[in-house]
Design a protein around this motif. Structure first.
Motif, PDB file in Angstrom:
ATOM      1  N   MET A 105       1.012  -1.228  -0.023  1.00  0.00           N
ATOM      2  CA  MET A 105      -0.032   0.111   0.081  1.00  0.00           C
ATOM      3  C   MET A 105       0.865   1.168  -0.067  1.00  0.00           C
ATOM      4  O   MET A 105       0.508   2.343  -0.475  1.00  0.00           O
ATOM      5  N   ASP A 106       2.080   1.272   0.811  1.00  0.00           N
ATOM      6  CA  ASP A 106       2.820   2.506   0.885  1.00  0.00           C
ATOM      7  C   ASP A 106       3.422   2.740  -0.647  1.00  0.00           C
ATOM      8  O   ASP A 106       3.405   3.642  -1.132  1.00  0.00           O
ATOM      9  N   TRP A 107       3.768   1.504  -1.148  1.00  0.00           N
ATOM     10  CA  TRP A 107       4.617   1.648  -2.349  1.00  0.00           C
ATOM     11  C   TRP A 107       3.600   2.368  -3.545  1.00  0.00           C
ATOM     12  O   TRP A 107       4.069   3.005  -4.439  1.00  0.00           O
ATOM     13  N   ALA A 150       6.490  -0.218   5.415  1.00  0.00           N
ATOM     14  CA  ALA A 150       5.749   0.831   5.404  1.00  0.00           C
ATOM     15  C   ALA A 150       6.285   1.906   6.095  1.00  0.00           C
ATOM     16  O   ALA A 150       6.789   1.752   7.480  1.00  0.00           O
ATOM     17  N   THR A 151       6.229   3.180   6.213  1.00  0.00           N
ATOM     18  CA  THR A 151       6.859   4.141   6.988  1.00  0.00           C
ATOM     19  C   THR A 151       5.791   4.945   7.769  1.00  0.00           C
ATOM     20  O   THR A 151       6.108   5.750   8.365  1.00  0.00           O
ATOM     21  N   ASN A 152       4.431   4.743   7.551  1.00  0.00           N
ATOM     22  CA  ASN A 152       3.558   5.476   8.038  1.00  0.00           C
ATOM     23  C   ASN A 152       3.299   5.376   9.567  1.00  0.00           C
ATOM     24  O   ASN A 152       2.863   4.389  10.156  1.00  0.00           O
ATOM     25  N   PRO A 153       3.607   6.473  10.527  1.00  0.00           N
ATOM     26  CA  PRO A 153       3.671   5.926  11.960  1.00  0.00           C
ATOM     27  C   PRO A 153       1.981   5.934  12.348  1.00  0.00           C
ATOM     28  O   PRO A 153       1.962   5.378  13.507  1.00  0.00           O
ATOM     29  N   GLY A 209       0.395   6.312   1.985  1.00  0.00           N
ATOM     30  CA  GLY A 209       1.630   5.836   1.361  1.00  0.00           C
ATOM     31  C   GLY A 209       2.300   6.908   0.561  1.00  0.00           C
ATOM     32  O   GLY A 209       1.655   7.743   0.072  1.00  0.00           O
ATOM     33  N   ASP A 210       3.628   7.047   0.636  1.00  0.00           N
ATOM     34  CA  ASP A 210       4.435   7.969  -0.030  1.00  0.00           C
ATOM     35  C   ASP A 210       5.463   7.085  -1.150  1.00  0.00           C
ATOM     36  O   ASP A 210       6.134   7.696  -1.798  1.00  0.00           O
ATOM     37  N   GLY A 211       5.159   5.844  -1.071  1.00  0.00           N
ATOM     38  CA  GLY A 211       6.085   5.020  -2.169  1.00  0.00           C
ATOM     39  C   GLY A 211       7.512   4.795  -1.522  1.00  0.00           C
ATOM     40  O   GLY A 211       8.179   3.912  -2.222  1.00  0.00           O
ATOM     41  N   VAL A 212       7.825   5.339  -0.347  1.00  0.00           N
ATOM     42  CA  VAL A 212       9.208   5.006   0.122  1.00  0.00           C
ATOM     43  C   VAL A 212       9.143   4.157   1.407  1.00  0.00           C
ATOM     44  O   VAL A 212       8.271   4.256   2.032  1.00  0.00           O
ATOM     45  N   LEU A 213       9.993   3.005   1.253  1.00  0.00           N
ATOM     46  CA  LEU A 213       9.818   1.779   2.331  1.00  0.00           C
ATOM     47  C   LEU A 213      11.085   2.235   3.320  1.00  0.00           C
ATOM     48  O   LEU A 213      12.096   2.919   2.821  1.00  0.00           O
ATOM     49  N   THR A 214      10.989   1.294   4.424  1.00  0.00           N
ATOM     50  CA  THR A 214      12.204   1.542   5.340  1.00  0.00           C
ATOM     51  C   THR A 214      13.128   0.376   4.685  1.00  0.00           C
ATOM     52  O   THR A 214      13.001  -0.292   3.950  1.00  0.00           O
TER      53      THR A 214
HETATM   54 CA    CA Z   1       6.429   5.499   2.859  1.00  0.00          CA
END
Ligand code: CA
Ligand code: CA
Length: 450
Positions: free
Chosen positions: A271-273, A382-385, A372-377
């Motif tokens: 989903m973030d991607w 996913a990076t969404n807190p 999501g912003d498309g950027v993963l850790t």
């Molecule tokens: Ca992200």
């Protein structure tokens, strides 16, 4: 430079090329079957553009300057964060669509550009009825309201995004919770920022497919792919996962089959991607039911019965009645056979489970609907807190829940109200935190319309 197509019943992008000087425009062709726009709502395609660097997010788009041409009138809506666009019919129509679109970038295009697309359904803004007082769902944690005397007083009318109290009193939301960890903690309030379904949003028309997930895995560097891949998962029905490694790519032998064996982390990474987000329990009910409860104990197709349902899950988990020709016959007054929701979202009840953000845990109530912003850790997460996170065991993600039921091909327990489908308001597992890969767990993303 090549277009990257996700083969599916719904949108496919092809013939991608960077045009213009400087290189700030991307042209591609997008088309899908069984599109519609009518008085009730419409479907559409979410499209993002990415470079070949998996560590970077979608190419940012310009606010204006996009074009859409084809035989039918189409429209392009850029998301507020300029991560992507929704392409949809701009006139009333039912049938196959194809447009050549030109997207204006905010900067110069990289050497390699790929288009990623997924089929979605538009859920209009507006009030709706949440929950149910049918006895078969009340005892399974269904949302409802109480009157002054404390008696069950029917579903709740959700008119806006205001914070809601959770209490056994008039004007508040209430639910039975007789099994710890299954229905939720009955805590509150549910904050104003928690998405309640009265704002317009988009939801995937179908469950995540194995082809869509294979394309995602194929684009990842090897260590990330290893972390996110269900290939080799042991357990019952593991053969229903048709994904296999072919060199550095992951291929799906059955690309249209719902993608099971995805963990909560897998789901969130995808989903973030795609610059999408998980849905809340309220959004699930709005997308399933529409503005008002048609009958007590309703299923998403608008009746309280499964007798006319022709949607079936094959033993390998392929869906029948899923062909283009068959779904083409779907109409607002003929949804029951197809298992289609009020807004024509497919398989919200049945097939595989819908993981949602639950009201039944502080981590769920902390959700604010970030995209999501498309950027993963570095661990391909996913990076969404605000999205619920999986614990160290990998087994639980407090704050998620499960809705819609799933096909188990056998009796799971006597009178199980979730197998093979469940009623809109059933919350047997509405606060259950299961985060692992499993035969009946899949994913469906949404995006706020703005
Ligand atoms: Ca992200
Ligand atoms: Ca489902």
């Amino acid at each position: 430079l090549s277009g990257f197509a996700i083969a599916q019943r719904a949108p496919e992008a092809r013939d991608l090329q960077v045009i213009g000087e400087p290189r700030q425009r991307v042209q591609l062709t997008v088309g899908w079957s069984n599109a519609w726009r009518d008085d009730r709502n419409h479907d559409g395609a979410w499209i993002i553009l990415r470079s070949d660097d998996p560590k970077l997010g979608p190419l940012r788009l310009a606010a204006v300057g996009h074009r859409c041409s084809g035989e039918l009138r189409g429209e392009i809506a850029v998301s507020e964060d300029r991560c992507g666009v929704f392409v949809a019919l701009a006139e009333s129509h039912r049938g196959d669509v194809e447009w050549t679109i030109e997207l204006a970038l905010a900067g110069a295009a990289p050497d390699a550009v790929s288009a990623w697309t997924v089929g979605m359904v538009f859920i209009p803004a507006g009030a709706f009825e949440l929950g149910d007082d049918h006895p078969d769902v009340l005892r399974h944690g269904a949302f409802h309201r109480r009157d002054e005397s404390g008696a069950v007083a029917g579903p709740l009318r959700i008119t806006d995004e205001s914070a809601m109290q959770v209490a056994k009193s008039p004007g508040a939301l209430w639910y039975e919770a007789d099994r710890a960890g299954y229905h939720g903690d009955r805590g509150g309030p549910i904050p104003a920022d928690w998405p309640k379904g009265t704002k317009a949003f988009w939801i995937m028309k179908h469950e995540l497919t194995q082809g869509e997930y294979a394309a995602f895995l194929s684009a990842l560097p090897t260590p990330w792919r290893t972390l996110r891949s269900p290939i080799g998962t042991k357990g019952e029905e593991s053969s229903t996962c048709s994904l296999a490694l072919d060199g550095e790519r992951v291929v799906a032998a059955s690309p249209l089959r719902p993608c099971n064996f995805v963990s909560w982390d897998d789901t969130c990474a995808w989903m973030d991607w795609m610059a999408l987000r998980p849905m809340t329990e309220f959004e699930f009910e709005k997308a399933a039911r529409g503005p008002a409860r048609p009958v007590a104990g309703d299923y998403p197709w608008g009746s309280d019965s499964r007798e006319k349902l022709e949607r079936q899950v094959q033993r390998a988990r392929d869906l029948t009645l899923a062909s283009a020709a068959e779904e083409a016959a779907l109409a607002d007054d003929d949804r029951e056979r197809f298992g289609a929701s009020y807004y024509r979202v497919m398989d919200l009840s049945g097939s595989v489970w819908e993981r949602v953000i639950s009201v039944g845990h502080p981590r769920g109530r902390a959700f604010v609907g970030s995209h999501g912003d498309g950027v993963l850790t570095d661990a391909a997460r996913a990076t969404n807190p605000d999205w619920p996170a999986t614990d160290a065991s990998g087994a639980n993600a407090d704050g998620i829940g499960f809705r819609g039921g799933a096909e188990y091909f056998k009796a799971t327990s006597p009178n199980d109200p979730t197998n093979p489908q469940s009623r809109v308001a059933t919350r047997t597992y509405g606060g259950w935190a299961g985060a692992a890969r499993y035969k009946t767990y899949s994913a469906r993303a949404v995006r706020t319309s703005r």
